[in-house]
Enzyme design. Structure first.
Site, PDB file in Angstrom:
ATOM      1  N   TYR A 144     -69.766 -30.969 -63.376  1.00 57.67           N
ATOM      2  CA  TYR A 144     -70.103 -29.546 -63.488  1.00 57.67           C
ATOM      3  C   TYR A 144     -68.965 -28.678 -62.929  1.00 57.67           C
ATOM      4  O   TYR A 144     -68.528 -27.723 -63.575  1.00 57.67           O
ATOM      5  CB  TYR A 144     -71.401 -29.304 -62.729  1.00 57.67           C
ATOM      6  CG  TYR A 144     -71.960 -27.906 -62.839  1.00 57.67           C
ATOM      7  CD1 TYR A 144     -72.271 -27.350 -64.087  1.00 57.67           C
ATOM      8  CD2 TYR A 144     -72.211 -27.141 -61.703  1.00 57.67           C
ATOM      9  CE1 TYR A 144     -72.806 -26.070 -64.181  1.00 57.67           C
ATOM     10  CE2 TYR A 144     -72.748 -25.865 -61.801  1.00 57.67           C
ATOM     11  CZ  TYR A 144     -73.036 -25.333 -63.036  1.00 57.67           C
ATOM     12  OH  TYR A 144     -73.565 -24.070 -63.128  1.00 57.67           O
TER      13      TYR A 144
HETATM   14  N1  LIG Z   1     -78.762 -20.270 -62.071  1.00 55.80           N
HETATM   15  C1  LIG Z   1     -77.738 -20.493 -61.271  1.00 55.80           C
HETATM   16  O1  LIG Z   1     -77.885 -20.611 -60.039  1.00 55.80           O
HETATM   17  C2  LIG Z   1     -76.349 -20.588 -61.817  1.00 55.80           C
HETATM   18  C3  LIG Z   1     -75.285 -20.570 -60.906  1.00 55.80           C
HETATM   19  C4  LIG Z   1     -73.980 -20.655 -61.406  1.00 55.80           C
HETATM   20  C5  LIG Z   1     -73.761 -20.746 -62.759  1.00 55.80           C
HETATM   21  N2  LIG Z   1     -74.827 -20.781 -63.607  1.00 55.80           N
HETATM   22  C6  LIG Z   1     -74.540 -20.902 -65.045  1.00 55.80           C
HETATM   23  O2  LIG Z   1     -75.244 -19.890 -65.734  1.00 55.80           O
HETATM   24  C7  LIG Z   1     -75.657 -20.373 -67.014  1.00 55.80           C
HETATM   25  C8  LIG Z   1     -77.159 -20.218 -67.180  1.00 55.80           C
HETATM   26  O3  LIG Z   1     -77.830 -20.868 -66.117  1.00 55.80           O
HETATM   27  P1  LIG Z   1     -79.430 -20.970 -66.070  1.00 55.80           P
HETATM   28  O4  LIG Z   1     -79.819 -20.971 -64.651  1.00 55.80           O
HETATM   29  O5  LIG Z   1     -80.028 -19.985 -66.989  1.00 55.80           O
HETATM   30  O6  LIG Z   1     -79.617 -22.459 -66.645  1.00 55.80           O
HETATM   31  P2  LIG Z   1     -80.745 -23.086 -67.612  1.00 55.80           P
HETATM   32  O7  LIG Z   1     -80.550 -24.539 -67.559  1.00 55.80           O
HETATM   33  O8  LIG Z   1     -82.098 -22.518 -67.265  1.00 55.80           O
HETATM   34  O9  LIG Z   1     -80.359 -22.548 -69.056  1.00 55.80           O
HETATM   35  C9  LIG Z   1     -79.278 -23.063 -69.774  1.00 55.80           C
HETATM   36  C10 LIG Z   1     -79.646 -23.083 -71.253  1.00 55.80           C
HETATM   37  O10 LIG Z   1     -78.524 -23.601 -71.986  1.00 55.80           O
HETATM   38  C11 LIG Z   1     -79.023 -24.409 -73.034  1.00 55.80           C
HETATM   39  N3  LIG Z   1     -77.997 -25.369 -73.449  1.00 55.80           N
HETATM   40  C12 LIG Z   1     -77.247 -26.165 -72.642  1.00 55.80           C
HETATM   41  N4  LIG Z   1     -76.434 -26.936 -73.392  1.00 55.80           N
HETATM   42  C13 LIG Z   1     -76.662 -26.602 -74.701  1.00 55.80           C
HETATM   43  C14 LIG Z   1     -76.127 -27.044 -75.948  1.00 55.80           C
HETATM   44  N5  LIG Z   1     -75.174 -28.013 -76.025  1.00 55.80           N
HETATM   45  N6  LIG Z   1     -76.592 -26.485 -77.089  1.00 55.80           N
HETATM   46  C15 LIG Z   1     -77.548 -25.524 -77.038  1.00 55.80           C
HETATM   47  N7  LIG Z   1     -78.102 -25.071 -75.895  1.00 55.80           N
HETATM   48  C16 LIG Z   1     -77.657 -25.605 -74.729  1.00 55.80           C
HETATM   49  C17 LIG Z   1     -80.246 -25.103 -72.423  1.00 55.80           C
HETATM   50  O11 LIG Z   1     -81.124 -25.583 -73.419  1.00 55.80           O
HETATM   51  C18 LIG Z   1     -80.853 -23.978 -71.564  1.00 55.80           C
HETATM   52  O12 LIG Z   1     -81.829 -23.235 -72.274  1.00 55.80           O
HETATM   53  C19 LIG Z   1     -75.174 -21.815 -67.090  1.00 55.80           C
HETATM   54  O13 LIG Z   1     -73.925 -21.858 -67.741  1.00 55.80           O
HETATM   55  C20 LIG Z   1     -75.027 -22.211 -65.633  1.00 55.80           C
HETATM   56  O14 LIG Z   1     -74.109 -23.256 -65.467  1.00 55.80           O
HETATM   57  C21 LIG Z   1     -76.097 -20.693 -63.172  1.00 55.80           C
END
Ligand SMILES: NC(=O)c1ccc[n+]([C@@H]2O[C@H](COP(=O)([O-])OP(=O)(O)OC[C@H]3O[C@@H](n4cnc5c(N)ncnc54)[C@H](O)[C@@H]3O)[C@@H](O)[C@H]2O)c1
Length: 265
Positions: free
Chosen positions: A168
């Site tokens: 990641y």
């Molecule tokens: N929530 C946090 O604390 C946090 C912190 C830092 C970064 N992020 C980043 O923010 C973004 C959103 O995070 P979140 O908390 O909403 O995560 P989440 O897991 O709830 O949502 C991510 C979504 O991406 C979709 N997805 C992933 N790979 C895919 C693919 N190959 N094709 C189609 N869909 C795909 C998943 O189905 C999911 O609905 C991510 O990139 C995550 O890495 C989140």
């Protein structure tokens, strides 16, 4: 297929079935965008579109279920989006994540998990940008927002809400470099490219809320204590930063990695 260009700006939001992507879709709909919601999870997409149709009936929401690392499907979906609206103003590459299984040691990190995390976080952003940019170029305007993470700098200690941490962190480091280079490559095109680098954000619902809630109260307190502001961020706070970066007013901001992390960086 329509020949008329949409009056409303159009935002393509990936990872829109849950979590931050869903909240960004809500915010951009409120701000006057029509939205194309992309995710692999069809049911989640339908639920988000249903909610948006009640909250913002004036804003059109279309859903597209696909694996964003499948280039043929990505190409098809962008062709459909262009045929429908004749424009893409913003691409928000929210899709990603570290998986649900905490992995701390390199010996436990399988090639399969490594590849999946890189595909979901960086290949998806590359492919979507690759197919959005030609549409944006036709109007000399575009806004691309990628999703990095504070973990691109590495973290010590327990994995918390993070799954395959090494893969990641690597993928989000790649998102930062991708953002910087693409911003320079597109600097004369009217298209800006920026990234958000969130710390821990607990959205209204989604994987991270589920993972955070499943931790013991001691672990949750330790995580809160590690954040200078003493709390996780909210989906609204992330969506507000996206709303700025996709606005016409943000035209001189490109190649930025904006931390949204309660002063953690
Ligand atoms: N929530 C946090 O604390 C946090 C912190 C830092 C970064 N992020 C980043 O923010 C973004 C959103 O995070 P979140 O908390 O909403 O995560 P989440 O897991 O709830 O949502 C991510 C979504 O991406 C979709 N997805 C992933 N790979 C895919 C693919 N190959 N094709 C189609 N869909 C795909 C998943 O189905 C999911 O609905 C991510 O990139 C995550 O890495 C989140």
């Amino acid at each position: 297929m329509t020949d008329a260009i949409s009056d409303r700006p159009v935002a393509v939001i990936t990872g829109a079935a849950h979590g931050l992507g869903a909240q960004i879709a809500e915010r951009l709909s409120a701000d006057g965008f029509s939205v194309a919601l992309l995710d692999v999870q069809e049911e989640g997409l339908a639920a988000v579109a249903e909610r948006l149709s009640h909250l913002h009936p004036e804003a059109e929401a279309r859903t597209h279920a696909l694996d964003l690392s499948d280039e043929a499907r990505v190409a098809e979906v962008f062709t459909e989006i262009e045929a429908r609206w004749r424009r893409v103003d913003a691409l928000v590459n929210t899709a990603g994540g570290s998986g649900t299984v905490p992995v701390r040691d390199i010996e436990e990190l399988s090639l399969d998990a490594w590849t999946t995390v890189l595909r979901n976080n960086i290949t998806s952003a590359f492919l979507c940008a690759r197919h959005a940019v030609p549409i944006m170029r036709r109007r000399n305007f575009g806004r691309i927002v990628n999703f990095s993470s504070g973990i691109s700098q590495g973290i010590a200690g327990p994995t918390g809400t993070v799954g395959a941490r090494l893969a990641y962190a690597t993928s989000k480091g790649a998102v930062n470099s991708f953002t910087k280079q693409l911003a320079k490559d597109l600097a004369l095109s009217g298209i800006t490219v920026n990234a958000l680098s969130p710390g821990l954000i607990v959205p209204q619902e989604g994987r991270i809320r589920t993972m955070f809630s499943s931790l013991s109260s001691e672990s949750q307190a330790a995580i809160r204590d590690s954040i200078p502001m003493g709390r996780p961020g909210t989906g609204e706070e992330v969506a507000a930063a996206v709303a700025y970066l996709v606005s016409p007013q943000a035209g001189f901001t490109s190649g930025a990695i904006l931390s949204v992390d309660g002063a953690a960086a």
